[in-house]
Design a protein around this motif. Structure first.
Motif, short mmCIF file in Angstrom:
data_model
loop_
_atom_site.label_atom_id
_atom_site.label_comp_id
_atom_site.label_asym_id
_atom_site.label_seq_id
_atom_site.Cartn_x
_atom_site.Cartn_y
_atom_site.Cartn_z
N ALA A 159 1.01 -1.30 -0.07
CA ALA A 159 0.15 0.04 -0.05
C ALA A 159 0.85 1.18 0.01
O ALA A 159 1.90 1.14 0.65
CB ALA A 159 -1.18 -0.03 1.26
N CYS A 160 0.40 2.04 -0.61
CA CYS A 160 1.03 3.60 -0.71
C CYS A 160 0.70 4.33 0.54
O CYS A 160 1.95 5.05 1.03
CB CYS A 160 0.75 4.40 -2.01
N GLY A 161 -0.30 4.33 1.04
CA GLY A 161 -0.77 5.02 2.10
C GLY A 161 -1.21 6.43 1.75
O GLY A 161 -1.66 7.07 2.73
N TYR A 162 -1.25 6.74 0.50
CA TYR A 162 -1.83 7.86 -0.11
C TYR A 162 -2.02 7.81 -1.67
O TYR A 162 -1.94 6.83 -2.31
CB TYR A 162 -1.04 9.22 0.15
N ALA A 163 -2.69 8.68 -2.22
CA ALA A 163 -3.24 8.57 -3.57
C ALA A 163 -1.79 8.61 -4.59
O ALA A 163 -1.54 10.00 -4.84
CB ALA A 163 -4.14 9.60 -3.95
N CYS A 164 -0.93 7.43 -4.50
CA CYS A 164 0.37 7.88 -5.08
C CYS A 164 0.42 8.04 -6.48
O CYS A 164 1.60 8.14 -7.23
CB CYS A 164 1.14 6.77 -4.50
N SER A 165 -0.65 7.48 -7.33
CA SER A 165 -0.40 7.62 -8.74
C SER A 165 -1.91 7.90 -9.27
O SER A 165 -2.87 7.83 -8.72
CB SER A 165 0.23 6.41 -9.38
N ASP A 166 -1.79 7.61 -10.67
CA ASP A 166 -3.08 7.94 -11.65
C ASP A 166 -4.34 6.98 -11.23
O ASP A 166 -5.55 7.42 -11.52
CB ASP A 166 -2.80 8.09 -12.86
N HIS A 167 -4.19 5.91 -10.61
CA HIS A 167 -5.08 5.15 -10.51
C HIS A 167 -6.19 5.59 -9.58
O HIS A 167 -7.35 5.53 -9.57
CB HIS A 167 -4.50 3.87 -9.81
N ALA A 168 -5.80 6.51 -8.63
CA ALA A 168 -6.38 7.37 -7.50
C ALA A 168 -7.52 8.10 -8.32
O ALA A 168 -8.66 8.14 -7.73
CB ALA A 168 -5.40 7.97 -6.57
N SER A 169 -7.31 8.79 -9.41
CA SER A 169 -8.27 9.45 -9.90
C SER A 169 -9.39 8.59 -10.40
O SER A 169 -10.46 9.17 -10.32
CB SER A 169 -7.56 10.26 -11.07
#
Length: 145
Positions: free
Chosen positions: A71-81
């Motif tokens: 897990a990144c722990g935050y919106a670490c790349s474009d997948h989060a969008s």
């Protein structure tokens, strides 16, 4: 500021009511940070059912690959969008976050850091191809989606 482009596209697709069957984010694929994993599926800001589908694809078509999770722990790349807009998204990453390429997105992030080959990235190209073919198929691999 990050994710501006992917957020704009995902927002536009949502507004237009475009059908998106699944999103696979492949932008960091060539640096193999640890020899014990080929592909690390990021589990936050992604879709768990689609991640299971991706794991099933790897098991069925690429059984030689070792797939792990992190897990990144935050919106670490474009997948989060895409996830933010309600689309199923997965983010297969090149290593665990603890072993990632510390030079990523810098001028020093060169092919030389990956033994001057794209060998590791080929694994992701194969996974991406199976993902696209299976999502377009009438009889996809049996997995939770």
């Amino acid at each position: 500021m990050g994710l501006l482009g992917s957020d704009a596209i995902a927002a536009k697709y949502k507004k237009q009511g475009k059908k998106v069957v699944g999103v696979m984010q492949l932008d960091m694929t060539n640096y193999q940070g640890q020899p014990t994993s080929d592909i690390t599926l990021i589990t936050d800001y992604t879709n768990a059912a689609q991640n299971n589908f991706v794991k099933a694809l790897a098991a069925a078509y690429l059984p030689e690959l070792k797939v792990t999770q992190d897990a990144c722990g935050y919106a670490c790349s474009d997948h989060a969008s895409w996830t933010k807009r309600g689309y199923a998204a997965s983010f297969p990453f090149e290593s665990s976050l603890a072993a990632d390429n510390k030079l990523i997105h810098t001028p020093s992030d060169t092919l030389a850091k990956s033994n001057n080959t794209a060998t590791h990235a080929v694994k992701f190209a194969k996974l991406g191809l199976t993902f696209a073919v299976e999502l377009a198929s009438d009889a996809p691999v049996k997995a939770a989606r």
